[in-house]
Structure formats: C-alpha cells, structure tokens
Design a protein around this motif. Structure first.
Motif, PDB file in Angstrom:
ATOM      1  N   MET A 156       0.862  -0.742  -0.378  1.00 54.37           N
ATOM      2  CA  MET A 156       0.370  -0.036  -0.014  1.00 54.37           C
ATOM      3  C   MET A 156       0.418   0.997   0.174  1.00 54.37           C
ATOM      4  SD  MET A 156      -3.336   0.652  -0.604  1.00 54.37           S
ATOM      5  CE  MET A 156      -3.685  -1.559  -0.321  1.00 54.37           C
ATOM      6  N   HIS A 157       1.693   1.506   0.905  1.00 51.35           N
ATOM      7  CA  HIS A 157       2.638   2.558   0.889  1.00 51.35           C
ATOM      8  C   HIS A 157       3.427   2.663  -0.655  1.00 51.35           C
ATOM      9  CE1 HIS A 157       2.771   3.348   5.335  1.00 51.35           C
ATOM     10  NE2 HIS A 157       1.826   2.714   5.031  1.00 51.35           N
ATOM     11  N   TRP A 171       1.287   3.851  -2.614  1.00 54.76           N
ATOM     12  CA  TRP A 171       0.916   5.838  -2.407  1.00 54.76           C
ATOM     13  C   TRP A 171       1.755   6.722  -3.183  1.00 54.76           C
ATOM     14  CZ3 TRP A 171      -0.903   5.708   3.384  1.00 54.76           C
ATOM     15  CH2 TRP A 171      -2.448   5.234   3.664  1.00 54.76           C
ATOM     16  N   LEU A 201       2.088   9.815  -5.393  1.00 54.84           N
ATOM     17  CA  LEU A 201       2.951  10.945  -5.038  1.00 54.84           C
ATOM     18  C   LEU A 201       3.653  11.756  -6.529  1.00 54.84           C
ATOM     19  CD1 LEU A 201       3.769  10.763  -1.430  1.00 54.84           C
ATOM     20  CD2 LEU A 201       1.801  11.932  -2.876  1.00 54.84           C
ATOM     21  N   ASP A 256      -2.579  19.551  -1.653  1.00 49.21           N
ATOM     22  CA  ASP A 256      -1.352  20.338  -1.159  1.00 49.21           C
ATOM     23  C   ASP A 256      -1.656  19.946   0.631  1.00 49.21           C
ATOM     24  OD1 ASP A 256      -3.033  22.808  -1.163  1.00 49.21           O
ATOM     25  OD2 ASP A 256      -1.544  23.471  -2.688  1.00 49.21           O
ATOM     26  N   ASN A 271      -1.020   9.492   5.661  1.00 48.73           N
ATOM     27  CA  ASN A 271      -2.238   8.801   4.747  1.00 48.73           C
ATOM     28  C   ASN A 271      -1.568   9.327   3.222  1.00 48.73           C
ATOM     29  OD1 ASN A 271      -2.404   6.884   7.023  1.00 48.73           O
ATOM     30  ND2 ASN A 271      -4.442   7.075   6.250  1.00 48.73           N
ATOM     31  N   ILE A 272      -0.558   9.824   3.086  1.00 46.33           N
ATOM     32  CA  ILE A 272      -0.484  11.040   1.951  1.00 46.33           C
ATOM     33  C   ILE A 272      -0.444  10.403   0.662  1.00 46.33           C
ATOM     34  CG2 ILE A 272       0.913  12.712   0.522  1.00 46.33           C
ATOM     35  CD1 ILE A 272      -0.773  14.301   2.551  1.00 46.33           C
ATOM     36  N   GLY A 273      -0.925  10.706  -0.518  1.00 47.40           N
ATOM     37  CA  GLY A 273      -0.390   9.663  -1.776  1.00 47.40           C
ATOM     38  C   GLY A 273      -1.443   8.188  -1.491  1.00 47.40           C
ATOM     39  N   SER A 274      -2.720   7.850  -0.526  1.00 44.51           N
ATOM     40  CA  SER A 274      -3.256   7.419  -0.480  1.00 44.51           C
ATOM     41  C   SER A 274      -4.400   7.848  -1.319  1.00 44.51           C
ATOM     42  CB  SER A 274      -4.730   7.163   0.654  1.00 44.51           C
ATOM     43  OG  SER A 274      -5.941   6.320   0.748  1.00 44.51           O
ATOM     44  N   GLU A 275      -5.362   7.859  -2.417  1.00 41.40           N
ATOM     45  CA  GLU A 275      -6.604   8.865  -2.660  1.00 41.40           C
ATOM     46  C   GLU A 275      -8.176   7.977  -3.312  1.00 41.40           C
ATOM     47  OE1 GLU A 275      -4.385   8.670  -6.799  1.00 41.40           O
ATOM     48  OE2 GLU A 275      -3.198  10.115  -6.456  1.00 41.40           O
ATOM     49  N   THR A 277      -5.327  18.559 -10.211  1.00 36.66           N
ATOM     50  CA  THR A 277      -6.931  17.725  -9.284  1.00 36.66           C
ATOM     51  C   THR A 277      -8.163  18.581  -9.963  1.00 36.66           C
ATOM     52  OG1 THR A 277      -6.827  18.410  -7.149  1.00 36.66           O
ATOM     53  CG2 THR A 277      -5.080  16.989  -7.892  1.00 36.66           C
ATOM     54  N   GLU A 308      -6.224   2.515   4.511  1.00 38.85           N
ATOM     55  CA  GLU A 308      -5.943   1.109   4.192  1.00 38.85           C
ATOM     56  C   GLU A 308      -4.462   0.335   4.034  1.00 38.85           C
ATOM     57  OE1 GLU A 308      -6.880   2.020  -0.136  1.00 38.85           O
ATOM     58  OE2 GLU A 308      -5.324   4.036  -0.132  1.00 38.85           O
ATOM     59  N   ASP A 309      -3.426   1.582   5.063  1.00 42.58           N
ATOM     60  CA  ASP A 309      -2.180   0.930   5.292  1.00 42.58           C
ATOM     61  C   ASP A 309      -2.561   0.253   6.610  1.00 42.58           C
ATOM     62  OD1 ASP A 309      -2.312   3.053   6.945  1.00 42.58           O
ATOM     63  OD2 ASP A 309      -0.356   3.473   6.892  1.00 42.58           O
ATOM     64  N   ARG A 354      -0.534   1.736   9.546  1.00 42.71           N
ATOM     65  CA  ARG A 354       0.980   1.852   9.801  1.00 42.71           C
ATOM     66  C   ARG A 354       1.543   3.792   9.993  1.00 42.71           C
ATOM     67  NH1 ARG A 354       3.759  -0.786   5.485  1.00 42.71           N
ATOM     68  NH2 ARG A 354       1.870  -1.079   3.929  1.00 42.71           N
ATOM     69  N   ASP A 355       1.184   4.598   8.297  1.00 39.31           N
ATOM     70  CA  ASP A 355       2.037   5.447   8.323  1.00 39.31           C
ATOM     71  C   ASP A 355       1.601   6.396   9.663  1.00 39.31           C
ATOM     72  OD1 ASP A 355       3.218   7.409   6.761  1.00 39.31           O
ATOM     73  OD2 ASP A 355       1.390   8.307   6.666  1.00 39.31           O
ATOM     74  N   LEU A 380      -4.551  -3.206   3.637  1.00 41.03           N
ATOM     75  CA  LEU A 380      -5.357  -4.037   2.236  1.00 41.03           C
ATOM     76  C   LEU A 380      -3.972  -4.204   1.344  1.00 41.03           C
ATOM     77  CD1 LEU A 380      -8.084  -1.846   1.747  1.00 41.03           C
ATOM     78  CD2 LEU A 380      -7.797  -3.609   3.370  1.00 41.03           C
ATOM     79  N   MET A 429      -3.406  -4.971  -2.190  1.00 40.65           N
ATOM     80  CA  MET A 429      -4.096  -4.332  -3.174  1.00 40.65           C
ATOM     81  C   MET A 429      -5.425  -5.501  -3.325  1.00 40.65           C
ATOM     82  SD  MET A 429      -2.665  -2.138  -4.655  1.00 40.65           S
ATOM     83  CE  MET A 429      -1.463  -1.887  -4.669  1.00 40.65           C
ATOM     84  N   GLN A 451      -8.306  -3.275  -1.789  1.00 42.45           N
ATOM     85  CA  GLN A 451      -8.458  -1.862  -1.492  1.00 42.45           C
ATOM     86  C   GLN A 451      -9.296  -1.985  -2.467  1.00 42.45           C
ATOM     87  OE1 GLN A 451      -5.352   0.305  -4.125  1.00 42.45           O
ATOM     88  NE2 GLN A 451      -5.392   1.648  -2.592  1.00 42.45           N
TER      89      GLN A 451
END
Lengths: 562, 562
Positions: A419-420, A423, A427, B272, B277-281, B315, B386-387, B390-391, B417, B419, B422
C-alpha cells in the motif's frame, strides 16, 4: 470465469462470431453479385481465433471494389449529412442499418475487426425508430448506428475484454453511455475487437484473432480499440466507442487515418466498462469516439454531455459542452519527446501542419519542448498493474490461454505493490501533474494568452508492423496527466519523400529499435500519418474547433486514393 | 521526523505557541485594562501540551466581557461589512489585524484554539495592503485576515498535523489556496489547532492540548478542524480554512454554532494539505471555509473559484462559480439515518426548520429516507487507513507519544490491505455512489424537478462531552458519496424543551450509547444546534442560496444570548 482449455474456448468464440454473422447476412440481404464478391474475398480471419488469416495487402482497396455504389452512397456519406437524410426521411433507419451492416460484414472479412454483430438488436432499434419517426426525428442522433468496443457492456452479451475465460460473463445492462446514445436516437449495431489484456497498441487475442490495418495488412490496426480503428478507418461505421488508458483510442485512430478523441476524465461515462484491474483507481481509462468524421465526433460529444451524464454516473464532473468562442489560438509544436525521435513521415506531417497554419492570422505557433517525459513510464509501469498483474494472470491461469507477446511486454517487470508503494507512486504522479501544469502555463504570452494546444506525434512512426509497437510514451504521457487528445489525419506515407534517415545516431536503445523499424517507406505503403492535438484538462471542445481549421487547411488526405 | 521523547517535544510545541503569543501581544497592543483582564482569565491551556487547563464553563460569555467594545466593534461586524469599511478606508488593515489578533489571543486562552499566531507575517501583509491601498482596494478580500488549520502549509512554519514528530517539518511554500486568498487581498494571521491523527470529531493532541467548545467547555470543540470551530465560534476570526474527510469541517462548525462548508471534491485546492496517509487516493479530504458569516463563506468560495484554481492545481475540475438562479427549491428532510436516532435538541431543530420553511411558496418539503447508510462505515473503515494505520503508527513509534483514546477508536480494526482488497472496497464505494445517485434522482417530481438538497442532522447530538464523539455516519456518509454539505445554525439547547426521551427502545448498541449520552439538557447548556444541508456533487452554490433563505427565516440564534 470459464476454465475449459483455451482451444475449445477459441472455437466457442469463433461460433459467437459466426452465429452473429449469419444473422447479419440476413439483415444485409446481399444480392447475388455482392454474395459472389463477398465469398471470393481474401479473409483476415483464420479457421479459428487461434489462427490468423490471409488478408489482402491493402484492405481498403478491396473493400471499395467489393461494395456496390448503392451501399457506398450511404456509408461514405459524412454521418452528419446522413443524419439530415434520416431526419427528413430521404432514407429510412432500416435502409441505413442494412448498408452499414453490409459494410461491416465486408470490413470484418477483410480486416477481422468485428467481434460480434448485433443484427437482431439493431434491426429492432432501426424498425422502432422508423415506426416512431414523428416523435423521434428530432433526436440529435436519429437513426445513426454505431459500433462499440467489445469491452463496453451491452445487455445480453458476454463481455470478455479479450480473455476467453469470460465468454460466459453475460451482462444484463448497457453501459451508461450506450443508454444515453440510444435515448438520443442512435443504437449499437456491432461489437468490435479488442486484444488480450487490452494493454497493447495492437489488436490480437484468442477471442477473435488479429485485426489488421485498414490500409496495409502488414501493419497493425493499433489497439486496444483496434476493431474500432479499422472498422471506422474503412468508413464501415458512422462512429464507434473506444477506451483509452495508454493510447487505446489514439493509436487505432492514428494508424487507420481517422479522428479519435481521448476525452478528459470525468466528461463521458466510462466507469462501467470492463477490463482487468477493475477497482484500481490510480490510473483510469476514459472513453471517446472514433470516426472519420470530425463533425460526428463533435456531435457525439455534445449529445452525451448535453444529456447531463453526471446525473447518472457519479464519477463525472458537471462540465457542460461549450462551443469554443476563441478565434485566435496559440499552439505549441512538439517535434519529439527527446526519448524516441519520430520517423520521416511523422516529421513530414509536423512540417505540413507548420506550413499550413503557420501563416494563418488566427494561429500563433510556438516550439513546445517536452517537460521531462522520462518521468512518465516509471510511474505508469507501476500503476497500470499495481497488483503485479495478478488479476490478468488469473484470466489465463485455468484455460492455458497463452500470454501473447505484446501482453508479456506490457506486464514485464510489474510488481504487486504494498500500500505504501502505491501511495508513493501516486505522489510521484500528482507531483508530475502539478509540475507539468505549471510548465504548460509558463508558455502563456505577455498578454495572458495560455497555450491552447500542442501538436505532437501520436507514436514515433505510422502504424508499426505486427508485434512491433513497443513505445507508448507519445500517448500514455497524456493519460498520466489526464489531458484530452484529439488525433487527426495529416497525410499518408509517401514512398519518395519519406526516406529513412541516413547516418542517424540513436539516442538510446528504444530509439534505435524504432529507427531500425522504419527501414523502407515501401514497408509502410499507404499508411496514414496522423498527429495529436493535446490540450489542458477539459478543453475537449477547443481541440475540436482547432481541428476544424486544420481539416480546412489540410484537406482530405485520401483524395485520389482508392 | 523527530525521535526525541514526546514529553520534550510537547514542551517544544508549547514554546512554539508561547513565542508566537509574545509577538502577537506586541501586535495587539493591549492597554492596561485589557492586560489585567487577560491575565486574570481562566486558561484552557495547561502548563504544557500534555496537560489540560481549567477553562471557564462558558467561554463565550467571558470572551465578550473581556474584550473592549472598540475591539468588538470590529470583530463582531460581519466580515463582508468590514470589507466595505476597509475598501473605503474607514478603517485600516493594520487596525483590523490588531483587533482580530487581540480577539484571537483572548479566544485562545479561553478555549485553546490557536496552534500558533502569525504576528510578523500578518503585520507585514496588513502594512503592505495599507501602503498599496490604491492599487489593492479593488481586491475582493482586501484587508481581511483569516485563520488556517495547522495542517495547511504556510511558508517557514513546521506542519505537524497533530503529531509531535513533525515539529521539524518546515515547509517553504504556501498551500495553493492560501496563495490565492493572498492574491485576492486576504492573509493568514493565525494557525489553529488540530488533533492527533486528524481522525477524530474533536481536537486534542500533544502539540497543543485540548480545544474546548465555544459555548460550554465540558463539551468538545469538534474536530478535526476544532481550532477553527472555536475561534470562529467566538467571532475571533473572519473566516478560517478547515479540511474534511469524515466530518472535520462540519462537526466543529456545528458544535460551535457557525457555518461550515464541506465543498465538493475538485472545486477548491486541497491536494497540498498535510495529513497522514498522503498518497492514498481512495477517499480524499476536501477543504472549505468555516465562518459565522454565510456571506463570507459565499464570498470566499466565489473568490477562490473565480481565480480559476484549476490552472494551478491539476486535481480540480473547471466548474465555475455560478450563483443559483432557481427560485423554488425541492428539499428533503431526513430525520434519522435509522442507525442512531438524533437527540431531542436535534429533533427539535428539524421541526423548527420544517415549521419555518414548510409553508413558504418557494420551498417544497418532502420526507427523505436514508438509503442504506449502513453500507458506509464498512467501506470507509477499510479505505481511511488502507495501510492498516502504519503511516500513523510511524508518527508515534519513536517518540513514545501516547495514542489518544479517540485515535485508538478511529484505527481500531483497520487492516493493511492487499491491492485486490483495496480494489474490492473501491468497487463497493463506486457501486454505492452509483446506487445513491439513482436513489436521489428517484425523488425527482413529475415536472422533472430534481431534489435540490436534503436537510439532516450533522451528528446524533449537539457537541458531545470530551472523548464521547464516536459516531461519524451523519457526516462521513457524504464524504463517501462526495456530496457537498453546508452546516448551518438553527437554535441552541433549551433546558425546558429538550428533555431526554423516556422509555426509548434503542435500535442497537451505538444508538443506546448515544441515547444514554443525552442524559440531561443541563449537561449541554448553551450548546448550539446546527443541521446539514446536503446537495448533489457541485451544487455548493445552491446550498448557499438555500441557506440564505433559512437564515432569513430562522434569524440569529444567539440574539439575546451573551
């Protein structure tokens, strides 16, 4: 998901085609002369879908000689003109369907571009439209048949997206966009071929065999909307719906000399199309029309968006279809992505465009340098198959369906991401999108005029030979950024003008591969040369307006050809 | 990422605040009377950010008694009116800044709502605007200070989003929306508190302590934009920027009796902002303004969108800000989600709205039944983290920062998760979005009038007691669907009218928990009662127009309160 051996399934797929063809022949009602000609045609279809046929070298020449003038009078007419005839009852819907069905039957024998005919359904639609003429003649697409890529759900039909294991996946609904087009008077009459995995710039699968190019059967039809490319390249469909996640509308449109619009994500309903990796949202496929008629592309876009599809498909943005009112355009010309240089005919096409519009008062041309296009493939190669290709692999695991050369190439080196990792690649994607937008805006002139579009190659060459299309960057670049791209025809390969470059020093291995591929213009005889018109997100309308001027200036590239 | 022990870092965070406060006091220039009052105030801040203070029971009463009328004349004025004074030079930008800085200093001592003051930067902005009055007075937000949630990047400042380990993460850029507001004459003057992990409907962290409610310090400020909720609840900021992935704009707006708009994804730049969880969309946060002034919410939205932010942030969709032209609205009333029934004051607020607008000629009310809201949490609980968290866990791993009760609750049972998992949850999300849209469209009347909005609770209760806010569904429902929601004030808790229901049979455990929480209206004394106004995607403008009518009919809920 079926688990029988793929050879049995290939025969089953063949029967799907043959059964629909038999019925289509009844709709088309060939006379004895056409029947005779048809039976004598060289066939691009093999004995089963795991064999390839022996097509004519130049299918379009044979196509035009096969169909009687009475049919060509209908099918060669610009669909927007044909609509006028339909709306004024100069011709009936059933007559139009019969003509296009005949054309598609001939086209498919010559190029193997039809996955399945929809004769029963189409005839019912056409009859219904004739019957309800008074109440329906005002519909914008009254009586126009259209083709759909096999992956597009159509009620009662199995959707395989090129994998035999899905021959039993019968759907009980139409794609939203199909419903919208039907509500507006059009109807699907044929489902067109798409390749295994959908991830190749050509069109070969065990569900249908190989689709060859409209103009030169040694060359690929492009893909994954290869059937649409060839069927429309022959003018055997008024327009068709493809889908594009890396070039799948644009390469078939370009390789077959027609228009193809990779629309901006969020304007047309696509979320209900089938493919592998459904649920993966990092890079999304979009739909769009392919047609030899720019006005038809425009009309289809306008019709679908005017229907407010965002009230049906929650993934869409309510961006209305607004005809472009600008009269002066600032256009960038990108002659290379600086990774793989385009072949001589592509370079010549870029010069033609420059010459034709460079001096027009309403165009300002500037040189556009690609912005770090080498960042694209590392990102996409991770995000296209973020499960390491497991979903695709499962489609061949039980049936033993061999993984085709071009699929292997597409999934080579993919990785099942943590998952990371996903992400992080998201990014990288977001950052590149932001950087690129800033870069593009940097081309704004002192008066504040933003760059309206960029003209660039669609591929480093015209249609490549089979299994040689390896370089996606000229198309997938814009998928990564989600910029709309309209592919338009410029010229055809000229055996005298488009000689290979001598003493060329390749930039890298990939460049060398493509340099060597273009060994002789004769190998690419009669291949069309198209270019891309790229805009910022949601400027689809503007691209069409610019293309109208280009069409005016360039003229019909096929005039005098037959 | 810092790895020192969290107690040392908590002291460091305290110094960040204290240092900025010292400077802010210089900007505010308290006279001796205000200084004396200020020093005597009960403080909501503890000795360090790992302790809680002893706030006044009803902060707003103390606030109003503390500030001199000369300051209140400025800060209590509707910001849109204040803008007129600024533009006509009835008041200078520096004067406005001084007044709001004084207000924010007092507000923060009372409620602990400020993370950090920006006195140097704000003073420079204000002075620059005064100096350039002639060239800048035409800007739509000329001279208006605003507050930003701590997670919003501001140049030169560390962004922690509530985690001590990020006290060293100094950014060298502003969020795009901050730049846009600055270009339009506004400027940030204070950064407001946000909680650990950002995933709670309250506002407690080791970077600041606990932010308490504007009206009753036994109750939560809401969260995660809790600092914005309280600062704006006290009128100590003209407007602020929050963010919302599950209710983080709406709960603080509701719990503090103001307006808060969770805008449609793609209209305002948010990509920005910082968070875990940055990058999780799969589920994205959106920004929006919080303000006691509906006209200011409208002006901020219009100003940002008129600047064409899609030319900066890739975006965004180019959906222009169009004032709603409809004059008759079809409104649904949803009295419960049928999972947790709202408490008596919320039920009364729904009745008030019904009475106030039910008979108006330009409103048509219909009962709106929730559509399978029980599908929401299973999807979101997978896609928020979804990680498997962990983050977030990595932000406390090295420092030993304890995981707060409400964070534990949010990450309880999350899963890292695979893939395909997800993708499956994404498909569940897509399907529910499509089903819900169809369901909503099903409320269209015979004349084709689509349901314009739904009025519903924001939370099953008014502001809950600390650590008791456990049920997100009334807000996160609309994050899952990406529908815009405008929260608006209706009334305040009435100790006589809002008695607990007797002999209630709870629907389930969660319902029982909330039923028992509302034990006595006295526990919730003076708490505001807000409701949600929910629309289809991209109908943000319409929600504001409807809220204007509601404001007219309902009147000022705080009239007579002090």
């Amino acid at each position: 998901m079926l688990t029988e051996n793929y050879k049995e399934l290939a025969l089953k797929a063949e029967r799907v085609y043959e059964t629909s063809l038999e019925k289509a022949l009844k709709v088309a009602e060939f006379d004895s002369s056409l029947t005779e000609k048809y039976q004598a045609l060289p066939s691009a279809r093999g004995a089963s879908t795991s064999e390839y046929g022996s097509p004519a070298k130049h299918p379009f020449e044979v196509y035009l000689k096969t169909l009687p003038q009475s049919i060509l009078d209908i099918t060669e007419k610009d669909p927007v003109g044909l609509l006028e005839d339909l709306k004024t009852k100069k011709i009936s819907c059933v007559e139009v369907l019969k003509a296009y069905t005949a054309a598609a039957i001939v086209a498919s024998k010559l190029t193997n571009c039809v996955y399945e005919f929809l004769p029963d359904e189409a005839l019912e639609f056409a009859r219904g439209l004739d019957r309800d003429y008074e109440s329906k003649k005002g519909l914008p697409l009254y009586g126009l048949p259209f083709s759909i890529k096999e992956m597009v759900p159509f009620v009662g039909k199995a959707v395989t997206h090129g994998s035999l294991c899905y021959l039993d996946r019968v759907v009980d609904y139409n794609a939203d966009i199909v419903n919208i087009l039907i509500e507006n008077g059009a109807y699907p009459f044929v489902r067109t071929t798409n390749p295994q995995s959908l991830m190749m710039l050509e069109c070969v699968s065990y569900t249908h065999g190989r689709t060859v190019n409209t103009f030169n059967s040694d060359l690929t039809s492009g893909g994954s909307s290869g059937g649409e490319g060839t069927l429309n390249g022959l003018y055997a469909s008024p327009f068709g719906l493809g889908s594009d996640i890396g070039g799948s509308i644009r390469s078939p449109a370009a390789f077959n000399g027609i228009y193809g619009l990779r629309s901006t994500l969020g304007r047309l309903p696509t979320a209900d199309y089938f493919s592998c990796n459904i649920g993966s949202e990092s890079i999304l496929s979009v739909t769009g029309p392919l047609s030899r008629s720019l006005d038809t592309v425009n009309l289809v876009m306008k019709t679908v968006i005017d229907s407010k599809p965002w009230l049906v498909d929650p993934t869409l943005a309510p961006v209305e279809w607004k005809p472009e009112t600008k009269t002066k355009f600032r256009i960038g010309i990108m002659t290379s992505d600086n990774i793989v240089n385009p072949s001589p005919p592509i370079q010549r096409a870029l010069k033609i465009v420059h010459q034709k519009i460079g001096n027009l008062a309403n165009f300002e041309l500037v040189k556009f340098e690609p912005f770090e296009h080498e960042r694209t493939m590392p990102i996409l190669s991770k995000l296209y198959f973020e499960d390491g290709g497991r979903d695709f692999q499962s489609t061949v695991a039980e049936t033993g369906e061999p993984i085709l050369e071009q699929t292997s190439w597409a999934i080579d080196g993919v990785k099942d991401l943590d998952m990371h990792e996903q992400w992080e690649w998201n990014l990288a994607k977001q950052k590149y999108r932001k950087d690129y937008l800033k870069y593009w805006i940097g081309y704004t002139d002192k008066e504040g005029n933003v760059l309206d579009a960029v003209i660039a190659p669609v591929y480093p060459n015209v249609a490549p030979k089979h299994n040689k299309g390896k370089y996606w960057n000229y198309t997938c670049q814009w998928n990564l950024l989600d910029y709309p791209v309209l592919v338009f025809p410029v010229t055809i390969v000229d055996e005298k003008l488009d000689l290979p470059i001598k003493d060329y020093k390749p930039l890298n291995e990939m460049d060398e591969f493509h340099y060597k591929e273009y060994n002789d213009p004769k190998s690419f005889a009669k291949a069309p040369v198209n270019l891309s018109l790229i805009g910022l997100r949601n400027t689809d309308e503007k691209l069409i307006e610019i293309a109208k001027v280009l069409r005016e200036e360039i003229g019909d590239i096929f005039a005098g050809q037959d």
